[in-house]
Design a protein around this motif. Structure first.
Motif, short mmCIF file in Angstrom:
data_model
loop_
_atom_site.label_atom_id
_atom_site.label_comp_id
_atom_site.label_asym_id
_atom_site.label_seq_id
_atom_site.Cartn_x
_atom_site.Cartn_y
_atom_site.Cartn_z
N GLY A 84 0.83 -1.20 0.00
CA GLY A 84 0.00 0.00 0.00
C GLY A 84 0.86 1.25 0.00
N PRO A 85 0.23 2.42 0.04
CA PRO A 85 0.96 3.69 0.04
C PRO A 85 1.93 3.83 1.21
CG PRO A 85 -1.40 4.05 -0.29
CD PRO A 85 -1.21 2.61 0.02
N ASP A 86 1.64 3.13 2.31
CA ASP A 86 2.51 3.18 3.49
C ASP A 86 3.69 2.21 3.40
OD1 ASP A 86 1.18 0.79 3.73
OD2 ASP A 86 0.37 1.20 5.73
N GLY A 87 3.76 1.45 2.29
CA GLY A 87 4.84 0.50 2.11
C GLY A 87 4.62 -0.84 2.79
N LYS A 88 3.49 -1.00 3.46
CA LYS A 88 3.18 -2.26 4.13
C LYS A 88 2.45 -3.19 3.18
CE LYS A 88 2.87 -0.04 8.56
NZ LYS A 88 3.49 -0.35 9.71
N SER A 89 2.67 -4.49 3.38
CA SER A 89 2.04 -5.47 2.49
C SER A 89 0.53 -5.43 2.62
CB SER A 89 2.57 -6.88 2.80
OG SER A 89 2.25 -7.26 4.11
N GLU A 90 -0.12 -5.75 1.50
CA GLU A 90 -1.59 -5.76 1.44
C GLU A 90 -2.06 -7.09 0.89
OE1 GLU A 90 -3.34 -2.41 -0.49
OE2 GLU A 90 -2.63 -1.04 1.06
N LYS A 91 -3.24 -7.47 1.30
CA LYS A 91 -3.85 -8.74 0.87
C LYS A 91 -4.08 -8.75 -0.65
CE LYS A 91 -7.30 -11.99 2.50
NZ LYS A 91 -6.36 -13.07 2.45
N VAL A 92 -3.90 -9.92 -1.24
CA VAL A 92 -4.15 -10.08 -2.68
C VAL A 92 -5.25 -11.13 -2.87
CG1 VAL A 92 -1.79 -9.46 -3.32
CG2 VAL A 92 -2.37 -11.86 -3.00
N PRO A 93 -5.95 -11.08 -4.01
CA PRO A 93 -6.95 -12.11 -4.28
C PRO A 93 -6.29 -13.49 -4.38
CG PRO A 93 -7.15 -10.29 -5.84
CD PRO A 93 -5.89 -10.06 -5.08
N GLN A 94 -6.94 -14.49 -3.86
CA GLN A 94 -6.41 -15.85 -3.92
C GLN A 94 -6.57 -16.40 -5.33
OE1 GLN A 94 -8.49 -18.72 -1.51
NE2 GLN A 94 -6.83 -20.22 -1.67
N TRP A 95 -5.53 -17.07 -5.80
CA TRP A 95 -5.62 -17.77 -7.08
C TRP A 95 -5.89 -19.24 -6.78
CZ3 TRP A 95 -2.25 -21.55 -9.29
CH2 TRP A 95 -2.64 -21.94 -10.57
N ILE A 96 -6.89 -19.79 -7.45
CA ILE A 96 -7.27 -21.18 -7.27
C ILE A 96 -7.04 -21.93 -8.58
CG2 ILE A 96 -9.17 -22.75 -6.73
CD1 ILE A 96 -10.38 -20.37 -5.10
N PRO A 97 -6.22 -22.99 -8.54
CA PRO A 97 -5.97 -23.76 -9.77
C PRO A 97 -7.27 -24.32 -10.34
CG PRO A 97 -4.52 -24.46 -7.98
CD PRO A 97 -5.53 -23.53 -7.39
N GLU A 98 -7.38 -24.29 -11.67
CA GLU A 98 -8.59 -24.78 -12.34
C GLU A 98 -8.36 -26.02 -13.18
OE1 GLU A 98 -10.16 -21.48 -14.53
OE2 GLU A 98 -10.63 -20.34 -12.72
N THR A 99 -7.15 -26.19 -13.69
CA THR A 99 -6.86 -27.31 -14.57
C THR A 99 -5.79 -28.21 -13.92
OG1 THR A 99 -5.02 -26.23 -15.73
CG2 THR A 99 -7.26 -25.81 -16.58
N PRO A 100 -5.61 -29.42 -14.42
CA PRO A 100 -4.53 -30.27 -13.89
C PRO A 100 -3.15 -29.60 -14.03
CG PRO A 100 -6.06 -31.60 -15.17
CD PRO A 100 -6.46 -30.16 -15.37
N ASP A 101 -2.93 -28.90 -15.13
CA ASP A 101 -1.66 -28.18 -15.31
C ASP A 101 -1.50 -27.09 -14.26
OD1 ASP A 101 0.73 -28.15 -16.80
OD2 ASP A 101 0.05 -26.39 -17.93
N ASP A 102 -2.58 -26.34 -14.00
CA ASP A 102 -2.56 -25.32 -12.95
C ASP A 102 -2.20 -25.95 -11.61
OD1 ASP A 102 -3.49 -23.44 -14.77
OD2 ASP A 102 -5.53 -23.36 -13.95
N GLN A 103 -2.80 -27.10 -11.31
CA GLN A 103 -2.56 -27.75 -10.01
C GLN A 103 -1.11 -28.19 -9.89
OE1 GLN A 103 -4.96 -28.02 -7.43
NE2 GLN A 103 -3.05 -28.37 -6.35
N ARG A 104 -0.52 -28.71 -10.98
CA ARG A 104 0.90 -29.11 -10.96
C ARG A 104 1.78 -27.90 -10.69
NH1 ARG A 104 -0.83 -32.54 -14.98
NH2 ARG A 104 -0.28 -31.10 -16.63
#
Length: 158
Positions: A114-134
């Motif tokens: 964020g503007p204060d330089g502190k880490s901020e939460k990000v959207p979670q990525w969820i694997p959808e395909t077998p390749d994604d899961q690998r």
């Protein structure tokens, strides 16, 4: 709600100022392109400003020639609370042939801040395909390996 962008490809021509003393594109130029693509990918995913926390496993496989069409492909393979793990590939070819060849690959971890330089939460990525899961599973294995390497590297920083 807008769907986050998981991947991005930067395309451009390798220019004369990118050349090293051997006449090929300098590894540092390739690393800069990787960092730029990682940032664009992480910002597109998170909707936030992101900083590089880690770049590793970089493998230079083949040289890039001046005038080559370069493609830097970046995609999210894992997300933590504020971190975004990105797999990157660099491909290059003569723009007349478009016969792309893998030249470099690596993993980059970006952190949303964020503007204060502190880490901020990000959207979670969820694997959808077998390749994604690998890829997701591999990202987790690499995290464990980095922890071990980090402990071993302490000898150089103490």
């Amino acid at each position: 709600m807008k769907i986050p962008q998981r991947d991005i490809t930067l395309r451009f021509l390798a220019e004369p100022q990118d050349v090293n003393f051997g006449g090929k594109v300098h590894g540092g130029a390739v690393m800069k392109w990787i960092d730029l693509a990682a940032y664009a990918c992480a910002a597109g995913w998170s909707g936030r400003y992101c900083v590089t926390a880690y770049a590793g496993g970089i493998r230079f496989i083949a040289p890039i020639h001046v005038g080559s069409l370069v493609e830097v492909e970046a995609k999210v393979i894992y997300t933590g609370n504020s971190s975004i793990h990105i797999a990157l590939e660099v491909n290059a070819c003569d723009p007349k042939s478009l016969d792309r060849k893998l030249t470099t690959h690596c993993i980059v971890i970006m952190v949303a801040v964020g503007p204060d330089g502190k880490s901020e939460k990000v959207p979670q990525w969820i694997p959808e395909t077998p390749d994604d899961q690998r890829q997701h599973d591999t990202a987790i294995k690499l995290m464990e390996m980095r922890k071990k390497i980090g402990k071993e590297m302490q000898i150089f920083v103490d």
